[in-house]
Write a protein that holds these residues in place. Structure first.
Motif, PDB file in Angstrom:
ATOM      1  N   VAL A  17       0.836  -1.209   0.000  1.00  0.00           N
ATOM      2  CA  VAL A  17       0.000   0.000   0.000  1.00  0.00           C
ATOM      3  C   VAL A  17       0.867   1.255   0.000  1.00  0.00           C
ATOM      4  N   MET A  18       1.900   1.270   0.813  1.00  0.00           N
ATOM      5  CA  MET A  18       2.751   2.456   0.896  1.00  0.00           C
ATOM      6  C   MET A  18       3.539   2.694  -0.386  1.00  0.00           C
ATOM      7  N   GLY A  19       3.647   1.677  -1.227  1.00  0.00           N
ATOM      8  CA  GLY A  19       4.312   1.827  -2.517  1.00  0.00           C
ATOM      9  C   GLY A  19       3.472   2.567  -3.543  1.00  0.00           C
ATOM     10  N   CYS A  20       2.213   2.823  -3.240  1.00  0.00           N
ATOM     11  CA  CYS A  20       1.311   3.562  -4.142  1.00  0.00           C
ATOM     12  C   CYS A  20       1.485   5.054  -3.869  1.00  0.00           C
ATOM     13  N   THR A  21       2.585   5.596  -4.336  1.00  0.00           N
ATOM     14  CA  THR A  21       2.983   6.962  -3.967  1.00  0.00           C
ATOM     15  C   THR A  21       2.204   8.065  -4.683  1.00  0.00           C
ATOM     16  N   ASN A  22       1.287   7.715  -5.564  1.00  0.00           N
ATOM     17  CA  ASN A  22       0.451   8.736  -6.210  1.00  0.00           C
ATOM     18  C   ASN A  22      -0.707   9.178  -5.316  1.00  0.00           C
ATOM     19  N   PHE A  23      -0.733   8.684  -4.079  1.00  0.00           N
ATOM     20  CA  PHE A  23      -1.777   9.022  -3.116  1.00  0.00           C
ATOM     21  C   PHE A  23      -1.139   9.659  -1.890  1.00  0.00           C
ATOM     22  N   SER A  24      -1.905  10.470  -1.202  1.00  0.00           N
ATOM     23  CA  SER A  24      -1.396  11.058   0.037  1.00  0.00           C
ATOM     24  C   SER A  24      -1.177   9.946   1.061  1.00  0.00           C
ATOM     25  N   GLY A  47      -0.275  -9.080  -4.609  1.00  0.00           N
ATOM     26  CA  GLY A  47       0.166  -9.683  -5.857  1.00  0.00           C
ATOM     27  C   GLY A  47      -0.096  -8.861  -7.104  1.00  0.00           C
ATOM     28  N   MET A  48      -0.827  -7.762  -6.973  1.00  0.00           N
ATOM     29  CA  MET A  48      -1.139  -6.924  -8.139  1.00  0.00           C
ATOM     30  C   MET A  48       0.086  -6.139  -8.588  1.00  0.00           C
ATOM     31  N   ASP A  49       0.103  -5.758  -9.876  1.00  0.00           N
ATOM     32  CA  ASP A  49       1.150  -4.831 -10.314  1.00  0.00           C
ATOM     33  C   ASP A  49       0.773  -3.431  -9.831  1.00  0.00           C
ATOM     34  N   LEU A  50       1.718  -2.517  -9.869  1.00  0.00           N
ATOM     35  CA  LEU A  50       1.511  -1.184  -9.303  1.00  0.00           C
ATOM     36  C   LEU A  50       0.325  -0.469  -9.939  1.00  0.00           C
ATOM     37  N   GLU A  51       0.148  -0.590 -11.231  1.00  0.00           N
ATOM     38  CA  GLU A  51      -0.965   0.075 -11.908  1.00  0.00           C
ATOM     39  C   GLU A  51      -2.308  -0.406 -11.360  1.00  0.00           C
ATOM     40  N   ASP A  52      -2.442  -1.703 -11.144  1.00  0.00           N
ATOM     41  CA  ASP A  52      -3.688  -2.253 -10.607  1.00  0.00           C
ATOM     42  C   ASP A  52      -3.875  -1.883  -9.140  1.00  0.00           C
TER      43      ASP A  52
END
Length: 67
Positions: A17-24, A47-52
């Motif tokens: 979750v923390m790898g999704c850096t396009n979010f606050s 298991g999802m890729d970052l885009e998903d």
């Protein structure tokens, strides 16, 4: 709480979750909180890729804030 009611977090969910850096950070924590309570979904999320992952976060937050 009995041993049968104990559930552990999905391995790697915090990092995923923390790898999704396009979010606050606060939005990521909202998503993490939800996923911590839904281990099966969290395991799929890891298991999802970052885009998903980012699509899932965006969709979840939109549903949450539209309610």
């Amino acid at each position: 709480m009995s041993a049968g009611n104990h559930s552990e977090a999905a391995l790697g969910i915090y990092e995923a979750v923390m790898g999704c850096t396009n979010f606050s950070r606060s939005d990521r924590m909202i998503c993490l909180d939800y996923l911590m309570g839904h281990k099966g979904l969290a395991m799929v999320f890891v298991g999802m890729d970052l885009e998903d992952k980012e699509l899932w976060c965006r969709t979840y937050l939109n549903k949450l804030f539209q309610a």
